[in-house]
Design an enzyme around this catalytic site. Structure first.
Site, PDB file in Angstrom:
ATOM      1  N   CYS A  24       0.864  -1.218   0.166  1.00  0.00           N
ATOM      2  CA  CYS A  24      -0.130  -0.015  -0.033  1.00  0.00           C
ATOM      3  C   CYS A  24       0.821   1.203   0.052  1.00  0.00           C
ATOM      4  O   CYS A  24       1.950   1.227   0.391  1.00  0.00           O
ATOM      5  CB  CYS A  24      -0.983   0.057   1.212  1.00  0.00           C
ATOM      6  N   LYS A  76     -12.682  -4.863   2.097  1.00  0.00           N
ATOM      7  CA  LYS A  76     -12.146  -3.998   3.057  1.00  0.00           C
ATOM      8  C   LYS A  76     -13.215  -2.711   3.422  1.00  0.00           C
ATOM      9  O   LYS A  76     -13.234  -2.123   2.375  1.00  0.00           O
ATOM     10  CB  LYS A  76     -10.696  -3.459   2.677  1.00  0.00           C
ATOM     11  N   LYS A 102     -12.141  -7.630   6.103  1.00  0.00           N
ATOM     12  CA  LYS A 102     -11.592  -6.725   7.192  1.00  0.00           C
ATOM     13  C   LYS A 102     -12.466  -5.463   7.479  1.00  0.00           C
ATOM     14  O   LYS A 102     -12.815  -4.839   6.575  1.00  0.00           O
ATOM     15  CB  LYS A 102     -10.325  -6.161   6.526  1.00  0.00           C
ATOM     16  N   ARG A 110      -3.225   3.010  12.535  1.00  0.00           N
ATOM     17  CA  ARG A 110      -2.608   4.165  11.930  1.00  0.00           C
ATOM     18  C   ARG A 110      -1.672   4.711  12.645  1.00  0.00           C
ATOM     19  O   ARG A 110      -0.797   5.423  11.873  1.00  0.00           O
ATOM     20  CB  ARG A 110      -3.711   4.886  11.687  1.00  0.00           C
ATOM     21  N   CYS A 133      -4.067   5.907   0.448  1.00  0.00           N
ATOM     22  CA  CYS A 133      -3.529   4.879  -0.220  1.00  0.00           C
ATOM     23  C   CYS A 133      -3.289   5.020  -1.644  1.00  0.00           C
ATOM     24  O   CYS A 133      -3.517   4.120  -2.656  1.00  0.00           O
ATOM     25  CB  CYS A 133      -4.546   3.646   0.084  1.00  0.00           C
ATOM     26  N   TYR A 169      -3.059  -9.794  15.684  1.00  0.00           N
ATOM     27  CA  TYR A 169      -1.865  -9.532  16.517  1.00  0.00           C
ATOM     28  C   TYR A 169      -1.737 -10.560  17.610  1.00  0.00           C
ATOM     29  O   TYR A 169      -0.510 -10.427  18.258  1.00  0.00           O
ATOM     30  CB  TYR A 169      -2.232  -8.051  16.983  1.00  0.00           C
ATOM     31  N   SER A 184      -6.583  -4.082  14.496  1.00  0.00           N
ATOM     32  CA  SER A 184      -5.970  -3.495  15.593  1.00  0.00           C
ATOM     33  C   SER A 184      -7.054  -3.051  16.579  1.00  0.00           C
ATOM     34  O   SER A 184      -6.850  -3.174  17.613  1.00  0.00           O
ATOM     35  CB  SER A 184      -5.185  -2.173  15.038  1.00  0.00           C
ATOM     36  N   ARG A 236     -11.243   7.540   4.324  1.00  0.00           N
ATOM     37  CA  ARG A 236     -10.934   6.827   3.206  1.00  0.00           C
ATOM     38  C   ARG A 236     -12.148   6.253   2.411  1.00  0.00           C
ATOM     39  O   ARG A 236     -12.161   5.252   1.782  1.00  0.00           O
ATOM     40  CB  ARG A 236     -10.198   5.396   3.652  1.00  0.00           C
ATOM     41  N   CYS A 296       0.086   4.346   1.762  1.00  0.00           N
ATOM     42  CA  CYS A 296      -0.206   5.330   2.701  1.00  0.00           C
ATOM     43  C   CYS A 296       0.878   5.373   3.678  1.00  0.00           C
ATOM     44  O   CYS A 296       0.839   6.550   4.306  1.00  0.00           O
ATOM     45  CB  CYS A 296      -1.418   4.698   3.319  1.00  0.00           C
TER      46      CYS A 296
HETATM   47  C1  PBG Z   1      -3.215   0.148   4.819  1.00  0.00           C
HETATM   48  C2  PBG Z   1      -3.649  -0.774   5.942  1.00  0.00           C
HETATM   49  C3  PBG Z   1      -4.653  -0.503   6.926  1.00  0.00           C
HETATM   50  C4  PBG Z   1      -4.797  -1.577   7.775  1.00  0.00           C
HETATM   51  C5  PBG Z   1      -3.951  -2.590   6.949  1.00  0.00           C
HETATM   52  N1  PBG Z   1      -3.360  -1.953   6.005  1.00  0.00           N
HETATM   53  C6  PBG Z   1      -5.227   0.795   7.308  1.00  0.00           C
HETATM   54  C7  PBG Z   1      -6.194   1.660   6.794  1.00  0.00           C
HETATM   55  O1  PBG Z   1      -6.668   1.109   5.665  1.00  0.00           O
HETATM   56  O2  PBG Z   1      -6.536   2.672   7.060  1.00  0.00           O
HETATM   57  C8  PBG Z   1      -5.485  -1.741   9.047  1.00  0.00           C
HETATM   58  C9  PBG Z   1      -5.004  -2.780   9.718  1.00  0.00           C
HETATM   59  C10 PBG Z   1      -5.414  -2.690  11.103  1.00  0.00           C
HETATM   60  O3  PBG Z   1      -6.142  -2.029  11.807  1.00  0.00           O
HETATM   61  O4  PBG Z   1      -5.004  -3.560  12.259  1.00  0.00           O
HETATM   62  N2  PBG Z   1      -4.129   0.628   3.870  1.00  0.00           N
END
Ligand code: PBG
Length: 317
Positions: A114, A189, A242, A199, A124, A307, A268, A211, A116
């Site tokens: 990605c 996603k 996700k 983040r 992204c 995690y 997360s 986003r 970002c």
């Molecule tokens: C990047 C990305 C994100 C996550 C994984 N890859 C963040 C987002 O899209 O803002 C989130 C993973 C997590 O919260 O554990 N694009």
């Protein structure tokens, strides 16, 4: 009473006999944050057991994880220098090849792909003013994927949600001789409030806006299914939903429509939620974590990104 469903719940042995969801540590994927220019590990609020690490510290961490039976990793490389629309994969390649050199094929290394974490704006995509330049974005993603494969990644995980990225990445990998490098796509996603701790960890919060113009709206089931179907058509080998808990209802339908394995990313915020509840004495962290994993499996997830993968052995998995 003939219809006593409680009868088979009455002992541990009977519950184990009837359990339908079992899985192994080989189906759990541990995320890693490797950050350029760090002197010391930096803990991430809420992400128990996970820190931002420099390369040597991450190598030591992986060694401990392997001893604990973790074999699957998802790497988030976080470069120190941010550019507006220019990408340099030097640090990511360094991290990947250091892991590959030290551990050979003892592990399977997926690399999040990605933009970002590398952009000043935290989006992204490549932006022209505030607008997404799709073609330039796809080009950069494909370039990153190739660079990661060349450095020794086992698999590529695009997480950006840009239209057409899997096809572009697949073509570039094939042209580069990486026909056997699989793509694990973040295929469904959602725009979500559950990415907060990440983040902070990946230094990737959008600096303006959000986003929602590229991640899926939680209310739009048809779009959620279509995104995974299209990733499969474009050649994604593995699909993913996700956040995991807010997408449970979609896992089986996606598998049935595509015939591909679908994983769940316990993101997360979901994971940190358990840790924070436990900190307040409101739940038992280990038991809550195990519960969520079984629920992902029950919903049809083939693999789980979490995690907590490094705690699996301790949890009896
Ligand atoms: C990047 C990305 C994100 C996550 C994984 N890859 C963040 C987002 O899209 O803002 C989130 C993973 C997590 O919260 O554990 N694009």
């Amino acid at each position: 009473m003939s219809n006593r469903l409680m009868r088979l719940r009455a002992s541990r042995h009977l519950r184990d006999l009837c359990a339908e969801t079992e899985f192994t540590r080989a189906q759990l994927i541990q995320p890693l944050f490797i950050v350029e220019g760090l002197e010391h590990d930096e803990p991430i609020t809420g992400l128990r057991g996970t820190a931002r690490q420099n390369i040597p510290s991450a190598l030591r961490q992986i060694e401990r994880d392997l001893e604990n039976g973790v074999t699957q990793f998802l790497l988030f490389p976080v470069p120190g220098e941010k550019k507006l629309n220019q990408f340099n994969h030097h640090f990511s390649q360094q991290a990947i090849s250091a892991i590959r050199r030290q551990f050979g094929d003892d592990l399977c290394l997926w690399v999040d792909t990605c933009l970002c974490s590398s952009t000043t704006h935290g989006h992204c995509a490549v932006l022209d003013d505030a607008r997404i330049n799709l073609d330039a974005t796809l080009n950069e993603l494909a370039q990153a994927a190739l660079a990661f494969a060349e450095a020794g990644a086992d698999g590529i995980s695009p997480s950006d949600m840009m239209d057409g990225r899997v096809a572009r990445i697949r073509t570039r990998l094939d042209e580069g001789g990486f026909e056997l490098t699989p793509v694990m796509s973040y295929s469904t996603k959602f725009a979500s409030q559950f990415y907060g701790p990440f983040r902070q960890a990946a230094d990737s919060a959008p600096q303006f806006g959000d986003r929602r113009h590229y991640q899926i709206d939680v209310r739009h089931r048809t779009d959620a299914l279509a995104c995974s179907e299209r990733c499969a058509e474009e050649g994604a080998d593995l699909l993913m939903v996700k956040p995991g808990l807010t997408s449970l209802d979609l896992i089986r339908p996606i598998h049935e429509r595509t015939g591909r394995a679908v994983g769940a990313y316990q993101v997360s915020g979901e994971y940190a939620g358990l840790a924070l509840l436990a900190e307040q004495g409101l739940t038992n962290f280990d038991a809550a974590l195990r519960e969520t994993w079984h629920v992902f499996k029950r919903a049809g997830a083939q693999y789980i990104i979490t995690y907590g993968a490094r705690y699996a052995r301790q949890l009896g998995i």
